[in-house]
Scaffold this motif. Structure first.
Motif, short mmCIF file in Angstrom:
data_model
loop_
_atom_site.label_atom_id
_atom_site.label_comp_id
_atom_site.label_asym_id
_atom_site.label_seq_id
_atom_site.Cartn_x
_atom_site.Cartn_y
_atom_site.Cartn_z
N PRO A 1 1.03 -1.05 -0.08
CA PRO A 1 -0.02 -0.15 0.12
C PRO A 1 0.94 1.28 -0.04
N GLN A 2 0.37 2.27 -0.39
CA GLN A 2 0.97 3.64 -0.30
C GLN A 2 1.94 3.79 0.94
N SER A 3 3.25 4.05 0.74
CA SER A 3 4.11 4.02 2.05
C SER A 3 5.25 5.01 1.53
N PRO A 4 5.90 5.38 2.72
CA PRO A 4 6.90 6.34 2.65
C PRO A 4 8.08 5.98 1.90
N PHE A 5 8.57 6.78 0.79
CA PHE A 5 9.74 6.48 -0.27
C PHE A 5 10.34 7.68 -0.68
N TYR A 6 11.49 7.73 -0.26
CA TYR A 6 12.47 8.56 -0.68
C TYR A 6 11.96 10.22 -0.62
N GLY A 7 11.28 10.32 0.65
CA GLY A 7 10.63 11.76 0.98
C GLY A 7 9.33 11.80 0.24
N GLY A 8 8.87 10.81 -0.51
CA GLY A 8 7.43 10.92 -1.17
C GLY A 8 6.77 9.60 -0.67
N THR A 9 6.20 9.07 -1.68
CA THR A 9 5.54 7.94 -1.44
C THR A 9 5.39 6.65 -2.58
#
Length: 683
Positions: free
Chosen positions: A353-361
């Motif tokens: 599911p939508q998760s934190p990723f390099y300052g974004g999602t």
């Protein structure tokens, strides 16, 4: 001597009775199973006499001994004993309630058939069995040590067993007691400590490590995959003959560590239901294709073609609830992530599911299929607001773009190795970078300093960059190559479109940008119209170190357009009378050279090339009088020695190419006319 079905021969017995003290010595007692000796002593005057003694044997045949007892056992070998005993009373009940033992019992040259593990009984025989059991007291644990050979591998073991607990049970099935056991072999180091039941149950702590699960499973007669290597487990286990559950467990596989609880049901397929917490869940490591090697970082661009084997998925039916601080592949991770991994019919499916990723999602869905001849992968990903610089560096060792990234990727492929998988990839992708920069070249500076670029050539500088407000492109991916035709860049000083390709298997790119500078390099404005003439920018080479440079070949194809562009950029083409040198006209010295020749010669200096050593000084010549016979050959002259005639430079004061250099004296070597023109342009 005959007692029921037991017959003894060559019996040698001596006994003495003195002052109520009885001593008996059995010097030899021959049985079909071998022979033994024994001693015993007691005070016969006691109401409940205490009898003490010792039994010893150098080797009783275990099979024959079992037969004498009316039993059949799968164990053969020699039974050794040197055991002291003591008990009170003369009735069986009294003896059992008071008996005690101390000494050693052992097995030599033992062989145990384990037919339950495989049809081939010979292959599964335990051979070379040597066991020593040391009894300190019947109420205390017995220390057992030994070694054996099984399937060609040596195994040593150590154990503690409490016989009194097992003897207290009414039957073998009901018997239970505390047991500890440690095993050491080439492919397994393990230990258990807990309660063992006669029905094959265990409850307690288990610890196990293996340098290779693949080799371990092969040794145990089970199929496995080369991708499953180092393994470790430690936790509380409640096990039966065909299944077990675990709590408070720490698990590691291929360097990936987890903690949690779950249950495993043995069989085909292996059924797993668990809930695990990961600090870092790396699917590249689990698949056996991790990036960096242990003990050091992997050299950029030097990734080896690693094998991918997901066939082990065919033997698993799993549902794993995952909580991971970091979840990803290779160097690219998202997190924290809460998701569920399912494995069925050889396919592993993971929905992130939508998760934190390099300052974004990031949101992603991945399926890994090990049911076919080659491993296959299907990936759908959506990224929003991620930091492009760190993401691209981790994903592809690419460090030329910074900014905020929004992207979608939908790809699939199959292969037995990482490169064959990459070469098979197909699908589509789109990316848009915002408020960033492209490193390695300042396109606005290239236009602003075009004269110096023509004279001195282009030198790539990582400190230079082209800033942009938006950079986007869409890609069609086929056979591992991503093609794009709609690159678009919008910046404060440049506009740019382009096209190119990225080879995902070879990790290379070849992209061509077509930039246009704004009317004023000092600020925003309209595009500069250059009558179709531009200076494309080429980015090509390996992803971890691509080259970025201007392609000036287009200028050579239209010298008139090039002169027009130079004029629009503010160069004094009128003062230098360059606008008089139109194509087809001869130079002022009547040499026949026109603008096409001059601009072509100029561009010969601008292409990126290795720096050449300075030419040797030319012989001194007389001052220029318009006679071209003494002129130096132009940069584009025939290599075979046939010098082309040159056009005299426009009537302007010659200047040195180096503003700091002193003017040449009349005796100094004469410059070629193209060099003189370059000096004027540089001014």
């Amino acid at each position: 001597m005959v007692g029921g079905k037991v017959r003894a021969s060559d019996v040698q017995l001596a006994a003495t009775l003195h002052d109520g003290h009885l001593e008996a010595k059995l010097e030899h007692f021959g049985l079909d199973a071998g022979n033994l000796t024994a001693t015993a002593s007691t005070i016969v005057g006691e109401a409940s006499p205490t009898i003490r003694g010792n039994i010893a044997s150098s080797g009783l045949d275990i099979g024959s001994l079992a037969k004498l007892a009316g039993q059949s056992v799968p164990l053969s070998g020699k039974l050794t004993a040197d055991m002291g005993f003591a008990f009170r009373g003369l009735t069986a009940k009294r003896i059992l309630s008071s008996a005690n033992l101390q000494g050693t019992v052992g097995i030599r040259e033992g062989k145990l058939t384990l037919a339950a593990l495989a049809e081939n009984q010979t292959a599964n025989d335990i051979t070379g069995l040597t066991v020593d059991a040391k009894v300190r007291d019947i109420g205390k644990p017995v220390d057992v040590t030994g070694k054996l050979a099984w399937r060609g591998q040596a195994v040593t073991f150590k154990s503690q067993v409490a016989p009194a607990s097992f003897l207290a049970g009414g039957s073998v099935a009901d018997a239970s007691g505390p047991v500890s056991l440690s095993v050491s072999s080439k492919y397994l180091e393990g230990s258990i400590s807990g309660t063992v039941g006669g029905g094959g149950t265990f409850k307690g702590q288990v610890s196990a490590t293996s340098p290779s699960v693949d080799r371990l499973m092969q040794w145990l007669g089970q199929g496995a995959a080369r991708s499953l290597q180092d393994f470790a487990f430690k936790g509380d286990v409640d096990a039966g003959p065909k299944q077990f559950s675990f709590q408070k467990a720490a698990i590691a596989l291929n360097g990936v560590k987890a903690s949690g609880q779950g249950s495993v049901k043995l069989g085909q397929p292996l059924t797993i239901r668990t809930s695990l917490n990961f600090a870092k869940l790396d699917f590249a490591a689990l698949a056996g294709s991790g990036g960096a090697t242990a003990g050091g970082k992997q050299k950029p661009g030097a990734a080896a073609d690693a094998p991918i084997d997901l066939s082990f998925l065919k033997g698993i039916d799993a549902k794993v609830d995952i909580q991971a601080d970091k979840l990803g592949y290779g160097k690219v991770f998202a997190g924290p992530v809460a998701t569920t991994l399912t494995v069925a019919d050889g396919k592993a499916h993971l929905n992130v599911p939508q998760s934190p990723f390099y300052g974004g999602t990031i949101a992603a869905e991945m399926t890994a299929d090990g049911s076919g001849d080659a491993a296959s992968l299907d990936l759908n990903t959506a990224i929003a607001g991620a930091a492009a610089a760190s993401l691209l560096r981790d994903a592809a060792d690419f460090d030329r773009i910074e900014g905020t990234l929004n992207a979608t990727v939908a790809v699939s492929g199959a292969g037995r190795t990482t490169k064959s998988l990459a070469r098979s990839l197909g699908g589509k992708a789109a990316a848009k970078f915002s408020d960033g920069a492209f490193h390695g070249i300042d396109i606005a500076e290239v236009y602003n300093n075009l004269v110096g670029l023509l004279a001195g050539g282009f030198k790539q500088d990582q400190t230079k960059k082209t800033t942009f407000s938006e950079l986007g492109a869409s890609f069609a991916i086929e056979n591992g190559v991503a093609q794009t035709t709609d690159i678009s860049l919008l910046g404060p000083l440049v506009r740019m479109d382009g096209s190119g390709r990225i080879d995902l298997a070879d990790q290379t790119l070849d992209i061509r940008f077509n930039p246009r500078v704004v009317a004023s390099l000092a600020g925003q404005g309209g595009d500069v119209a250059v009558n179709g003439i531009g200076v494309p920018v080429v980015v090509q080479g390996p992803l971890f170190a691509p080259r970025a440079y201007p392609d000036l070949s287009a200028l050579a194809k239209d010298p008139q357009g090039a002169l027009d562009m130079l004029s629009r950029l503010g160069l004094p083409t009128g003062k230098l009378k360059l606008d008089k040198l139109i194509p087809g006209q001869t130079g002022s010295n009547g040499s026949g050279k026109g603008a096409a020749d001059l601009i072509g010669d100029l561009l010969g200096n601008a292409a990126p090339r290795p720096k050449a050593p300075p030419p040797a000084p030319e012989p001194a010549v007389a001052p220029d009088t318009g006679n071209t016979e003494n002129a130096a050959p132009p940069p584009g002259s025939n290599a075979g020695g046939e010098a082309e005639a040159e056009t005299t430079a426009p009537a302007a004061e010659p200047a040195s190419a180096d503003p700091q250099a002193a003017p040449a004296s009349p005796e100094a070597p004469k410059k070629g006319e193209i060099d003189t023109l370059l000096d004027q342009l540089a001014n």
